[in-house]
Design an enzyme around this catalytic site. Structure first.
Site, PDB file in Angstrom:
ATOM      1  N   GLU A  55       0.710  -1.157  -0.046  1.00  0.00           N
ATOM      2  CA  GLU A  55      -0.006  -0.044   0.138  1.00  0.00           C
ATOM      3  C   GLU A  55       0.856   1.393  -0.060  1.00  0.00           C
ATOM      4  OE1 GLU A  55      -2.382  -2.946   2.848  1.00  0.00           O
ATOM      5  OE2 GLU A  55      -0.299  -2.688   2.021  1.00  0.00           O
ATOM      6  N   ARG A 210      15.676 -23.914 -11.613  1.00  0.00           N
ATOM      7  CA  ARG A 210      16.558 -23.805 -12.523  1.00  0.00           C
ATOM      8  C   ARG A 210      15.676 -23.172 -13.839  1.00  0.00           C
ATOM      9  NH1 ARG A 210      17.614 -28.121  -9.808  1.00  0.00           N
ATOM     10  NH2 ARG A 210      16.426 -29.864 -11.086  1.00  0.00           N
ATOM     11  N   GLU A 299       8.138 -31.941  -1.630  1.00  0.00           N
ATOM     12  CA  GLU A 299       8.326 -32.716  -2.835  1.00  0.00           C
ATOM     13  C   GLU A 299       9.058 -34.096  -2.434  1.00  0.00           C
ATOM     14  OE1 GLU A 299      10.535 -30.582  -5.645  1.00  0.00           O
ATOM     15  OE2 GLU A 299       9.497 -28.857  -5.551  1.00  0.00           O
ATOM     16  N   GLY A 301       8.562 -38.187  -1.071  1.00  0.00           N
ATOM     17  CA  GLY A 301       7.905 -39.256  -1.578  1.00  0.00           C
ATOM     18  C   GLY A 301       6.594 -39.695  -0.744  1.00  0.00           C
ATOM     19  N   PRO A 302       6.169 -40.792  -1.213  1.00  0.00           N
ATOM     20  CA  PRO A 302       4.907 -41.190  -0.817  1.00  0.00           C
ATOM     21  C   PRO A 302       4.685 -41.584   0.701  1.00  0.00           C
ATOM     22  CG  PRO A 302       5.956 -42.994  -2.013  1.00  0.00           C
ATOM     23  CD  PRO A 302       6.645 -41.867  -2.217  1.00  0.00           C
TER      24      PRO A 302
END
Length: 369
Positions: A55, A210, A299, A301-302
């Site tokens: 602002e 990247r 990011e 894994g399962p």
């Protein structure tokens, strides 16, 4: 589309550019407009590092022309004294006649007080324009002040038949370059990237942005590592002085491993352990919230994804599905039962579906109702 909506869309677009660069403050977009002509007098978003806010920057760009103008802002202007004066004071001093605000700030230091002070000063205040979109953009800030932790965006890649890795030792290539570019853009808009030690050891990732011209937008890298098994020879450890790296561990982790990582510039922070001796995920995210982090991209894994789902710590989940199939050979399923049930139930809703070359990305967001 009304003029108000047009200018609010612009304010939201400006705010999105700064996502990942302004924490612990939200990235707020602001546009100053001359009401009679619709001429844009000033635009801005919160500066990197979180101040100045959007602002006062937009008002400074407009100068004296701001008197009698309309200010479009994506989040309720702050009304408390911090390192900088309240934005409400700057708005009143500039002579703004009307403020169009997208969503109220749930921060208890504001929470309607900003709008109230503006009205008391004779400024016309209208709220709620594009509220849902603004709440989505500011989900990191909102989650941190209401839940005490950053908003976690889980990202998983899978084959068309639902696997994230093959049964053998070879690494499975699932997504193409368009999807990979999207992942890097998501990283650039995150405060930090989170993985588990399993992913760190098996993939040895760099977790940087990247994309051309955006290397400086690489966020903080965070590894959950109960026993400090991250190798000093890993990319994450060797590049810690270039791209900040934080390892969350437990107090039982070996001291020599901690010293080896810290010698390379890695920050190591102990957090509480759970009943099984592993890292307590709610406590870990609360620790990150205390640090000021608002937007966390997972990011891993399962296994980590399933643990996050079990702890109900996911605000959004993006599944990127590639065209390859493993067929009868099978592999490691991308979705565990808890996460699969959560995404199929009422807790989440489908918010976005994108075609990324041969891949498809579907994003589910936590239901707000």
């Amino acid at each position: 589309m009304s003029d108000d909506t047009h200018f609010m869309r612009l304010a939201l677009a400006l705010g999105r550019r700064g996502l990942g660069t302004t924490w612990p403050n939200p990235s707020v977009g602001a546009v100053v407009v001359e009401p009679e002509t619709g001429r844009i007098l000033g635009t801005a978003a919160t500066a990197p590092g979180g101040r100045p806010h959007g602002e006062p920057l937009a008002l400074a760009a407009a100068g004296e022309a701001a008197r009698g103008a309309t200010l479009y802002v994506t989040l309720e202007p702050c009304s408390h004294h911090g390192r900088t004066p309240p934005c409400t004071d700057a708005i009143v001093a500039a002579g703004i006649a009307r403020v169009v605000s997208a969503v109220e700030d749930p921060d208890p230091r504001v929470a309607g007080r900003g709008h109230g002070l503006l009205r008391q000063a004779g400024v016309t205040v209208e709220t709620g324009l594009m509220r849902e979109t603004a709440a989505r953009d500011h989900v990191g800030h909102i989650t941190r002040v209401t839940r005490g932790r950053p908003a976690l965006h889980l990202k998983l890649a899978r084959t068309r038949d639902g696997f994230c890795a093959s049964a053998g030792p070879e690494r499975l290539r699932i997504t193409g370059p368009v999807a990979d570019g999207a992942v890097h853009l998501w990283r650039a808009h995150a405060d930090a990237i989170l993985i588990g030690i399993g992913t760190a050891r098996s993939d040895d990732p760099s977790l940087t942005v990247r994309l051309p011209g955006l290397a400086a937008r690489s966020p903080l890298r965070i590894v959950l590592d109960t026993h400090l098994r991250l190798s000093p020879a890993s990319v994450l450890a060797r590049t810690a002085r270039d791209t900040p790296t934080l390892v969350l561990t437990t107090r039982s982790a070996p001291a020599h491993a901690r010293r080896a990582l810290e010698a390379l510039g890695v920050e190591v922070a102990p957090v509480p352990a759970d009943a099984a001796g592993g890292i307590d995920l709610p406590a870990a995210l609360a620790h990150l919230g205390e640090r000021g982090l608002t937007r966390l991209c997972s990011e891993g894994g399962p296994r980590l994804a399933e643990a996050l789902a079990r702890a109900d710590l996911i605000e959004a989940c993006t599944l990127v599905t590639g065209p390859v199939e493993l067929g009868s050979a099978g592999g490691l399923p991308a979705l565990g039962p808890v996460l699969a049930e959560a995404l199929a139930g009422e807790r989440f809703r489908e918010a976005e579906r994108l075609r990324l070359g041969p891949d498809e990305a579907v994003t589910y967001e936590r239901s707000r109702t």
